[in-house]
Write a protein that holds these residues in place. Structure first.
Motif, PDB file in Angstrom:
ATOM      1  N   MET A   1       0.919  -1.038  -0.035  1.00 28.77           N
ATOM      2  CA  MET A   1       0.030  -0.019   0.081  1.00 28.77           C
ATOM      3  C   MET A   1       0.774   1.204   0.072  1.00 28.77           C
ATOM      4  N   PRO A   2       0.705   2.051  -0.864  1.00 34.26           N
ATOM      5  CA  PRO A   2       1.573   3.364  -1.204  1.00 34.26           C
ATOM      6  C   PRO A   2       1.109   4.316  -0.004  1.00 34.26           C
ATOM      7  N   PRO A   3       2.088   5.053   0.348  1.00 32.72           N
ATOM      8  CA  PRO A   3       1.799   6.224   1.337  1.00 32.72           C
ATOM      9  C   PRO A   3       0.953   7.372   0.671  1.00 32.72           C
ATOM     10  N   THR A   4       0.207   8.132   1.696  1.00 32.38           N
ATOM     11  CA  THR A   4      -0.517   8.956   1.187  1.00 32.38           C
ATOM     12  C   THR A   4       0.333  10.222   0.399  1.00 32.38           C
ATOM     13  N   HIS A   5       1.729  10.472   0.655  1.00 29.21           N
ATOM     14  CA  HIS A   5       2.558  11.551   0.016  1.00 29.21           C
ATOM     15  C   HIS A   5       3.784  10.833  -0.071  1.00 29.21           C
ATOM     16  N   ASP A   6       4.640  10.816  -0.749  1.00 33.18           N
ATOM     17  CA  ASP A   6       6.074  10.461  -0.915  1.00 33.18           C
ATOM     18  C   ASP A   6       6.934  11.576  -0.973  1.00 33.18           C
ATOM     19  N   VAL A   7       7.787  11.762  -0.039  1.00 37.10           N
ATOM     20  CA  VAL A   7       8.365  13.061  -0.157  1.00 37.10           C
ATOM     21  C   VAL A   7      10.016  12.887   0.046  1.00 37.10           C
TER      22      VAL A   7
ATOM     23  N   GLY B   1      -1.345   8.038  12.737  1.00 41.45           N
ATOM     24  CA  GLY B   1      -0.740   6.804  12.980  1.00 41.45           C
ATOM     25  C   GLY B   1      -1.482   5.649  12.655  1.00 41.45           C
ATOM     26  N   VAL B   2      -2.571   5.657  11.797  1.00 43.21           N
ATOM     27  CA  VAL B   2      -3.380   4.536  11.378  1.00 43.21           C
ATOM     28  C   VAL B   2      -2.484   3.875  10.273  1.00 43.21           C
ATOM     29  N   PRO B   3      -2.003   2.736  10.369  1.00 47.64           N
ATOM     30  CA  PRO B   3      -1.530   1.887   9.201  1.00 47.64           C
ATOM     31  C   PRO B   3      -2.266   2.373   7.920  1.00 47.64           C
ATOM     32  N   LEU B   4      -1.429   2.375   6.653  1.00 44.03           N
ATOM     33  CA  LEU B   4      -1.806   2.435   5.380  1.00 44.03           C
ATOM     34  C   LEU B   4      -2.857   1.380   4.950  1.00 44.03           C
ATOM     35  N   ASP B   5      -2.684   0.234   5.456  1.00 44.27           N
ATOM     36  CA  ASP B   5      -3.413  -0.995   4.989  1.00 44.27           C
ATOM     37  C   ASP B   5      -4.739  -1.134   5.906  1.00 44.27           C
ATOM     38  N   GLU B   6      -4.808  -0.080   6.788  1.00 47.52           N
ATOM     39  CA  GLU B   6      -6.182   0.266   7.199  1.00 47.52           C
ATOM     40  C   GLU B   6      -6.931   1.240   6.704  1.00 47.52           C
ATOM     41  N   PRO B   7      -8.335   1.338   6.655  1.00 46.72           N
ATOM     42  CA  PRO B   7      -9.172   2.438   6.178  1.00 46.72           C
ATOM     43  C   PRO B   7      -8.861   3.539   6.639  1.00 46.72           C
TER      44      PRO B   7
ATOM     45  N   PHE C   1      -7.547   8.415   0.020  1.00 46.71           N
ATOM     46  CA  PHE C   1      -8.179   7.385   0.764  1.00 46.71           C
ATOM     47  C   PHE C   1      -7.265   5.959   0.721  1.00 46.71           C
ATOM     48  N   HIS C   2      -7.273   5.171   1.613  1.00 46.68           N
ATOM     49  CA  HIS C   2      -6.696   3.896   1.755  1.00 46.68           C
ATOM     50  C   HIS C   2      -7.172   2.978   2.293  1.00 46.68           C
ATOM     51  N   GLY C   3      -6.819   1.824   2.203  1.00 47.35           N
ATOM     52  CA  GLY C   3      -7.153   0.683   3.204  1.00 47.35           C
ATOM     53  C   GLY C   3      -8.477   0.225   3.003  1.00 47.35           C
ATOM     54  N   LEU C   4      -9.182   0.196   1.654  1.00 43.61           N
ATOM     55  CA  LEU C   4     -10.214  -0.269   1.287  1.00 43.61           C
ATOM     56  C   LEU C   4     -10.093  -1.554   0.754  1.00 43.61           C
ATOM     57  N   ASP C   5     -11.072  -2.589   0.483  1.00 39.09           N
ATOM     58  CA  ASP C   5     -10.990  -3.767  -0.288  1.00 39.09           C
ATOM     59  C   ASP C   5     -11.325  -3.577  -1.642  1.00 39.09           C
ATOM     60  N   GLY C   6     -11.661  -2.489  -2.145  1.00 38.95           N
ATOM     61  CA  GLY C   6     -11.800  -2.333  -3.498  1.00 38.95           C
ATOM     62  C   GLY C   6     -11.949  -1.017  -3.738  1.00 38.95           C
ATOM     63  N   GLU C   7     -12.572  -0.582  -4.948  1.00 37.66           N
ATOM     64  CA  GLU C   7     -13.011   0.906  -5.311  1.00 37.66           C
ATOM     65  C   GLU C   7     -14.079   1.154  -4.335  1.00 37.66           C
ATOM     66  N   PRO C   8     -14.178   2.629  -3.895  1.00 35.80           N
ATOM     67  CA  PRO C   8     -15.304   2.943  -3.128  1.00 35.80           C
ATOM     68  C   PRO C   8     -16.534   3.182  -3.626  1.00 35.80           C
ATOM     69  N   GLY C   9     -17.491   2.961  -2.975  1.00 38.94           N
ATOM     70  CA  GLY C   9     -18.880   3.101  -3.549  1.00 38.94           C
ATOM     71  C   GLY C   9     -19.197   4.560  -3.719  1.00 38.94           C
ATOM     72  N   ARG C  10     -18.730   5.629  -2.882  1.00 37.98           N
ATOM     73  CA  ARG C  10     -18.672   6.762  -3.211  1.00 37.98           C
ATOM     74  C   ARG C  10     -18.053   7.694  -2.003  1.00 37.98           C
ATOM     75  N   VAL C  11     -17.450   8.939  -2.230  1.00 39.04           N
ATOM     76  CA  VAL C  11     -16.570   9.746  -1.264  1.00 39.04           C
ATOM     77  C   VAL C  11     -17.696  10.927  -1.120  1.00 39.04           C
ATOM     78  N   GLU C  12     -18.144  10.976   0.253  1.00 36.53           N
ATOM     79  CA  GLU C  12     -19.008  12.260   0.269  1.00 36.53           C
ATOM     80  C   GLU C  12     -18.421  13.325   1.121  1.00 36.53           C
ATOM     81  N   VAL C  13     -18.592  14.491   0.612  1.00 31.22           N
ATOM     82  CA  VAL C  13     -18.011  15.964   1.218  1.00 31.22           C
ATOM     83  C   VAL C  13     -18.947  16.644   1.776  1.00 31.22           C
ATOM     84  N   ARG C  14     -19.057  16.968   3.025  1.00 35.60           N
ATOM     85  CA  ARG C  14     -20.156  17.554   3.714  1.00 35.60           C
ATOM     86  C   ARG C  14     -19.219  18.917   4.364  1.00 35.60           C
ATOM     87  N   THR C  15     -19.887  19.954   3.868  1.00 42.55           N
ATOM     88  CA  THR C  15     -19.435  21.364   4.276  1.00 42.55           C
ATOM     89  C   THR C  15     -20.423  22.240   4.874  1.00 42.55           C
ATOM     90  N   GLY C  16     -20.607  22.310   5.916  1.00 44.65           N
ATOM     91  CA  GLY C  16     -21.930  23.039   6.312  1.00 44.65           C
ATOM     92  C   GLY C  16     -23.159  22.524   6.076  1.00 44.65           C
TER      93      GLY C  16
END
Length: 358
Positions: free
Chosen positions: A1-7, A250-256, A275-290
Motif C-alpha cells: 500500500m503506497p503512502p498518502t504522500h511520498d516526499v 498513526g493509522v497504518p496505510l493498510d487500514e481504512p 483514501f486508503h485501506g479499502l477492499d476495492g473501489e469506493p462506492g462513493r466519497v461524500e464531502v459535507r461542508t456546513g
C-alpha cells in the motif's frame, strides 16, 4: 500500500541541486541567451523548489523543477509569443521531451505544442536535426559557476516561512465570530419540523476514473492532480494547504483512512485528499461542508485497488468553509467532513473532524 504522500528528505536537496546545476544552467542559457540571466533564473528556481522540497514526489522531481524553471522564465517575459516558441523548441530538441510531456509541463494542449514547434522551426530557419546540433554546440560553450547552495537554501527557508505564515493567516481569516456564521446561513431551506435540510448536489454513485501513472487531471481552477505508485500528488500554483493534509494519525496505510487538504482557488477552496485501506473501489466519497453535501470525484490506478485520490467537484465557498472551521455551530459537533463508503454502502473511513487543528 503506497503512502498518502511520498516526499524527499531535505538533505537530498543539496545533492540534487549540486548534481543538476550544470544542466539547469545550460537549459536556462538556451532559453535566455544571457549567462547572467541564466544563472539567476536557476538560482531562483532552486530556491523555490527548496521551499517546497518535502512535498515534491520522489519519482517526479525533474518535472517539477523544469516546470518551475520554465514558468519563471516565461513569467519574466510576460508570455511573449517568441519566448513561448523558443521554450517549446528547447524542451523538445534539447531536453528531449515528447509533445505530450511538453504540453503537461506548459499546461497547454498537444496541438498548441506542435503548432509552436512548427512556427518556431520556421522562424529559426532550421529543421529538428539542425536545431539539435545548434543547441549541442551552444551547450559546449556554457561554463557554469559553482552552485550557490548556501544562498539558495537560505532563500528557500525564507520562502517556506513566508508560505507557512500566509497559510496561517488564511486559516485565521476563516475563523470568524459565530454571529457572522449565523448571518451566512440565513436562507437555508427548512422542513415542516423546522430542521435545516442538507442540500444534495449529486447522486449517490462515485465518479470513479481509472488513470495511468502520472496522468494529470484538472481538479479545479489552477489545480492538477495525479497518481503514481508512490501515492497522490498535487500541482498547485498558490497553496494554502493546512495541517492534516497527510495521514499523521498513526493509522497504518493498510487500514481504512482518508486524508483531507484545502487549497485556495478562484471561487473558494478546493478540498481533496487520499483514501486508503479499502477492499476495492469506493462506492462513493461524500464531502459535507456546513449544510452542503456532495459526492466527490475519485481517481484510482488500474491494478491498485483499495486506495486513490478524491477531490470535490466544485470549490467550496468562503461561507461554507467558515462553518467547516467552526465546529459546534449549528449542532454539528461530531460531523466529519469526508466520508468514504464501500461498494455495499457501508462507511469505510472518515476524516478527522479536527484535521485543521493539528
Amino acid at each position: 500500500m503506497p503512502p498518502t504522500h511520498d516526499v524527499l528528505p531535505r538533505q537530498d536537496f543539496a545533492s540534487y541541486a549540486r548534481t543538476h546545476w550544470p544542466r539547469l544552467v545550460t537549459t536556462a542559457r538556451l532559453l535566455t541567451d544571457d549567462p547572467g540571466a541564466a544563472e539567476e533564473l536557476v538560482r531562483r528556481t532552486l530556491a523555490r523548489m527548496c521551499a517546497s522540497w518535502r512535498r515534491v514526489p520522489r519519482d517526479d522531481v525533474d518535472f517539477h523543477v523544469r516546470r518551475c524553471l520554465v514558468r519563471g522564465h516565461l513569467r519574466r517575459l510576460r508570455g511573449r509569443r517568441a519566448a513561448q516558441r523558443r521554450t517549446v523548441l528547447v524542451l523538445r530538441f534539447w531536453e528531449g521531451l515528447t509533445d505530450a510531456e511538453t504540453a503537461q509541463l506548459l499546461d497547454c494542449s498537444v496541438g498548441a505544442v506542435r503548432a509552436r514547434v512548427r512556427h518556431g522551426l520556421r522562424a529559426a530557419g532550421a529543421d529538428a536535426g539542425r536545431l539539435r546540433e545548434v543547441y549541442a554546440r551552444a551547450a559546449e560553450d556554457v561554463v557554469p559557476s559553482e552552485p550557490p547552495l548556501t544562498g539558495v537554501q537560505e532563500q528557500g527557508r525564507v520562502l517556506r516561512r513566508r508560505r507557512i505564515a500566509v497559510a496561517a493567516l488564511a486559516s485565521a481569516a476563516l475563523l470568524v465570530p459565530g454571529a457572522l456564521l449565523a448571518a451566512d446561513r440565513i436562507g437555508v431551506g427548512t422542513g415542516q419540523d423546522g430542521a435545516s435540510e442538507a442540500r444534495e448536489e449529486s447522486g449517490p454513485t462515485a465518479a470513479v476514473r481509472v488513470v495511468a501513472p502520472g496522468e494529470r487531471v484538472t481538479a479545479g481552477p489552477g489545480v492538477r492532480v495525479w497518481l503514481t505508485a508512490d501515492g497522490g500528488h498535487w500541482a498547485v500554483p498558490v497553496a494554502t494547504a493546512l495541517p492534516g493534509e497527510q495521514d499523521d494519525s498513526g493509522v497504518p496505510l493498510d487500514e481504512p483512512g482518508v486524508s483531507l487538504r484545502m487549497d485556495s482557488v478562484s471561487g473558494g477552496y478546493l478540498l481533496s485528499g487520499v483514501f486508503h485501506g479499502l477492499d476495492g473501489e469506493p462506492g462513493r466519497v461524500e464531502v459535507r461542508t456546513g449544510e452542503r453535501k456532495s459526492t466527490a470525484k475519485v481517481l484510482v490506478l488500474a491494478g491498485s485497488p483499495g486506495w486513490g485520490l478524491w477531490y470535490a467537484s466544485t470549490p467550496v465557498s468562503d461561507s461554507d468553509m467558515k462553518s467547516v472551521l467552526s465546529p459546534g455551530e449549528g449542532g454539528n459537533d461530531d460531523e466529519r467532513i469526508v466520508t468514504v463508503y464501500d461498494a455495499s454502502g457501508k462507511v469505510a473511513a472518515r476524516s478527522e473532524r479536527e484535521w485543521w487543528r493539528v
